[in-house]
Design a protein around this motif. Structure first.
Motif, PDB file in Angstrom:
ATOM      1  N   ILE A   1       1.174   6.946   4.547  1.00  0.00           N
ATOM      2  CA  ILE A   1      -0.095   6.394   5.032  1.00  0.00           C
ATOM      3  C   ILE A   1      -1.288   6.916   4.241  1.00  0.00           C
ATOM      4  CG2 ILE A   1       0.819   6.050   7.347  1.00  0.00           C
ATOM      5  CD1 ILE A   1      -0.640   8.573   8.214  1.00  0.00           C
ATOM      6  N   ARG A   2      -1.037   7.778   3.250  1.00  0.00           N
ATOM      7  CA  ARG A   2      -2.125   8.263   2.397  1.00  0.00           C
ATOM      8  C   ARG A   2      -2.081   7.558   1.041  1.00  0.00           C
ATOM      9  NH1 ARG A   2      -0.924  13.183   5.192  1.00  0.00           N
ATOM     10  NH2 ARG A   2       0.769  13.652   3.745  1.00  0.00           N
ATOM     11  N   ALA A   3      -3.235   7.445   0.429  1.00  0.00           N
ATOM     12  CA  ALA A   3      -3.295   6.812  -0.896  1.00  0.00           C
ATOM     13  C   ALA A   3      -2.437   7.607  -1.874  1.00  0.00           C
ATOM     14  CB  ALA A   3      -4.736   6.751  -1.382  1.00  0.00           C
ATOM     15  N   PRO A   4      -1.595   6.949  -2.661  1.00  0.00           N
ATOM     16  CA  PRO A   4      -0.741   7.674  -3.614  1.00  0.00           C
ATOM     17  C   PRO A   4      -1.571   8.353  -4.693  1.00  0.00           C
ATOM     18  CG  PRO A   4      -0.616   5.313  -4.012  1.00  0.00           C
ATOM     19  CD  PRO A   4      -1.396   5.486  -2.740  1.00  0.00           C
ATOM     20  N   LEU A   5      -1.061   9.488  -5.168  1.00  0.00           N
ATOM     21  CA  LEU A   5      -1.746  10.195  -6.246  1.00  0.00           C
ATOM     22  C   LEU A   5      -1.541   9.461  -7.561  1.00  0.00           C
ATOM     23  CD1 LEU A   5      -0.751  13.879  -5.384  1.00  0.00           C
ATOM     24  CD2 LEU A   5      -2.818  12.648  -4.726  1.00  0.00           C
ATOM     25  N   SER A   6      -2.545   9.550  -8.417  1.00  0.00           N
ATOM     26  CA  SER A   6      -2.453   8.916  -9.740  1.00  0.00           C
ATOM     27  C   SER A   6      -1.931   9.944 -10.728  1.00  0.00           C
ATOM     28  CB  SER A   6      -3.837   8.408 -10.167  1.00  0.00           C
ATOM     29  OG  SER A   6      -3.770   7.833 -11.453  1.00  0.00           O
ATOM     30  N   THR A   7      -0.650   9.854 -11.060  1.00  0.00           N
ATOM     31  CA  THR A   7      -0.042  10.848 -11.949  1.00  0.00           C
ATOM     32  C   THR A   7       0.270  10.316 -13.341  1.00  0.00           C
ATOM     33  OG1 THR A   7       2.150  10.312 -11.076  1.00  0.00           O
ATOM     34  CG2 THR A   7       0.955  12.120 -10.010  1.00  0.00           C
ATOM     35  N   GLU A   8       0.205   8.991 -13.535  1.00  0.00           N
ATOM     36  CA  GLU A   8       0.434   8.400 -14.859  1.00  0.00           C
ATOM     37  C   GLU A   8       1.705   8.975 -15.494  1.00  0.00           C
ATOM     38  OE1 GLU A   8      -1.183   5.952 -16.220  1.00  0.00           O
ATOM     39  OE2 GLU A   8      -2.745   5.775 -14.696  1.00  0.00           O
ATOM     40  N   ALA A   9       2.821   8.732 -14.838  1.00  0.00           N
ATOM     41  CA  ALA A   9       4.082   9.348 -15.249  1.00  0.00           C
ATOM     42  C   ALA A   9       4.540   8.945 -16.645  1.00  0.00           C
ATOM     43  CB  ALA A   9       5.177   8.995 -14.242  1.00  0.00           C
ATOM     44  N   LEU A  10       4.055   7.826 -17.169  1.00  0.00           N
ATOM     45  CA  LEU A  10       4.478   7.371 -18.497  1.00  0.00           C
ATOM     46  C   LEU A  10       3.430   7.637 -19.574  1.00  0.00           C
ATOM     47  CD1 LEU A  10       6.282   4.060 -17.508  1.00  0.00           C
ATOM     48  CD2 LEU A  10       7.332   6.172 -18.332  1.00  0.00           C
ATOM     49  N   SER A  11       2.484   8.527 -19.300  1.00  0.00           N
ATOM     50  CA  SER A  11       1.494   8.888 -20.323  1.00  0.00           C
ATOM     51  C   SER A  11       2.106   9.852 -21.344  1.00  0.00           C
ATOM     52  CB  SER A  11       0.275   9.554 -19.681  1.00  0.00           C
ATOM     53  OG  SER A  11      -0.488   8.632 -18.955  1.00  0.00           O
TER      54      SER A  11
END
Length: 574
Positions: A68-78
């Motif tokens: 229910i919380r906004a997902p973190l932006s981790t940019e896993a393919l950077s």
């Protein structure tokens, strides 16, 4: 009472009885499963990192909050810099050791375990003891009329020499100012100097002396908690100035030096008088310009009160996944290309202490596990980092050992990996279970590239090629291979960015290799005709999305079957 009312009550009693029986059966089956660590236990453990049923039930409710919380932006393919080296390191206190054979015994065990890095402090107060620009200890404690230590560099020269002899690299921590650097005696032993240039000059002196031998320097330690910033309020802007001035000075000494920020300590405190939330501190560091002044962000990676599988993400609690929040802040501030290094990571094995809890200072402050759990958890953390957290580079275990066993009345002592036997005539160390488990994992692991973007020089590509400069490559360098590129990947597809090395001015090409049309699989890959130059390898895992789709479909089907059963029971009871 009418017959209709009686029938209704009878029907309700039957329904209540059936529901109670089903609930009781479910509870009994769940209890048996949890007791014998069955499928339900395994699922709850995988989500909460808790081994006991009460913690698992509480933890799964908290883990559900992730949905229910906004997902973190981790940019896993950077693409990420500074994570290509073998990522296994350990903290040492070699500056506190006197006997050379004892240091060598430690380094031999560390090297044999598979570690390739030492996080070792070069304390400012130890090196520049006498005063500004004076690298000596002029006091005479033994009464021979001579300075105790006429040259403080000699100890650190020996540390550097021995580390090289055992094939170990150093990440040097620059911290702990001498008393002369502050006019106020109440400022605190670890407070920054009155003149930041004094610290910068000390950092320059270390970097110049070991130019070409040490390339990684950590600027300060845990600047967001007491007592690491002295007896003064936490000051992100003040630390940012210290970091930036040192960054510029060390890059002037050698542009290839890698600057690691002082490790952020996990805390939820908001007052800033003694401690300041790691999340607030990091954003404030960016706001004050500090983001331009480090190549690698450093953080702590303690498991504390749960295991390495804990999936809970809450800003108001701390676990092994805390660095995911740092990654989110880094991405939002344009630093998706930077790695996070965990300067300290371990579990506190106080449950096997010989002393009772009331005799151990700060007992419970770092969590409490057995030696068996500490040994089991650490390899699992390494494995999770490889599989899930593409942005994490080096991990430094906290710590190998202390100089003697006389700190057993302090909780931090139980992070150790080996017990000092305290035999000056025969320096030996008794390895604890975590030493063996970590050694077995590092020396026995299969090298696999998991989901993420990997530079071609990464340690999982064996045998490696030759690093070459190339301004058109992602990070201005690529790898030349004299034989086909070989590696093992786990995913659903792979992209390789490459070009022939024997064709002048040839542009980069991207070759796509499909590994699976469904769930991820592990596959050995041999690519290309030699010679070739490779920039990066992208591994994709789209099976996760398919798995979620199947899970949603399964839940919908289960709900449909359950609804059908309930409707059938209702009709039967009418």
């Amino acid at each position: 009472m009418t017959e209709a009312v009686a029938n209704v009550r009878h029907s309700l009693r039957w329904r209540a009885t059936i529901i109670a029986i089903l609930a009781l059966a479910f509870a009994l089956l769940l209890a048996l499963d949890l007791r014998h660590k069955g499928l339900a236990w395994q699922f709850l453990w995988s989500q909460t990192g808790e081994e006991e049923a009460p913690g698992q039930i509480r933890g799964i409710v908290e883990a559900a909050g992730n949905l229910i919380r906004a997902p973190l932006s981790t940019e896993a393919l950077s693409p990420i810099r500074h994570k290509a080296e073998v990522p296994y390191g350990i903290n040492t206190f070699l500056e506190q050791e006197v006997e050379g054979p004892k240091i060598e015994a430690m380094l031999q065990m560390i090297s044999e375990a598979g570690f390739r890095w030492l996080r070792q402090e070069f304390p400012w107060e130890d090196l520049e003891f006498d005063g500004r620009g004076q690298y000596s200890v002029s006091r005479d404690l033994n009464g021979d009329g001579e300075p105790d230590v006429p040259d403080t560099w000699l100890k650190y020269d020996r540390i550097v020499d021995l580390a090289e002899a055992y094939g170990l690299r150093l990440m040097v921590r620059l911290s702990n100012p001498p008393a002369w650097s502050r006019a106020d005696p109440e400022a605190g032993d670890r407070a920054p100097p009155d003149d930041l240039q004094d610290y910068v000059n000390y950092a320059i002196a270390v970097a110049e002396r070991y130019r070409g031998r040490i390339s990684h320097y950590q600027i300060w330690n845990e600047p967001n908690i007491y007592p690491e910033w002295g007896n003064r309020p936490i000051d992100p802007a003040g630390y940012s100035e210290l970091l930036c001035r040192t960054y510029a000075a060390l890059k002037a000494v050698d542009p290839d030096i890698v600057i690691i920020s002082g490790a952020i300590a996990p805390t939820i405190a908001l007052d800033g008088a003694r401690d300041l939330s790691d999340l607030v501190f990091l954003q404030a560091l960016y706001d004050s310009g500090g983001g331009e002044c480090f190549d690698v962000l450093s953080a702590q990676g303690y498991g504390l009160r749960s295991g390495p599988t804990d999936q809970r993400l809450r800003a108001t609690s701390v676990n092994v996944a805390r660095h995911s929040y740092y990654r989110d802040i880094m991405v939002r501030n344009g630093d998706a290309h930077k790695a996070i290094w965990l300067s300290e990571a371990a579990w506190n094995a106080t449950l096997d202490a010989e002393l009772p809890p009331e005799q151990i200072s700060l007992y419970g402050n770092y969590g409490n596990v057995t030696q068996e759990q500490a040994a089991r958890y650490m390899p699992m953390l390494y494995d999770r980092i490889q599989r899930e957290w593409q942005w994490v580079g080096n991990v430094f275990y906290w710590f190998f050992t202390r100089k003697d066993p006389f700190e057993a009345d302090q909780a931090f002592y139980y992070f150790r990996m080996a017990e000092p036997d305290y035999q000056p005539e025969k320096p030996t160390f008794t390895p604890l279970p975590v030493y063996h488990s970590v050694s077995n994992y590092i020396n026995g692991q299969k090298l696999v590239l998991y989901r993420g973007m990997h530079q071609a020089e990464t340690w999982q590509v064996q045998p490696g090629g030759n690093l070459v400069s190339d301004n058109s490559a992602r990070f201005q360098q690529a790898v030349a291979f004299g034989s086909p590129l070989k590696f093992t990947a786990h995913g659903t597809a792979v992209d390789i960015r490459w070009r022939p090395s024997d064709e002048a001015d040839s542009g980069w090409r991207v070759s796509h290799i499909s590994l699976s049309g469904d769930l991820a699989r592990t596959q050995e890959i041999a690519f290309g005709e030699a010679p070739l130059i490779v920039d990066e390898i992208a591994v994709y895992d789209r099976g996760r999305n398919r798995m979620l789709s199947w899970l949603a479909l399964g839940l919908a089907g289960a709900a449909l079957v359950l609804g059908t059963i309930l409707l059938a029971l209702r009709e039967r009871l009418r």
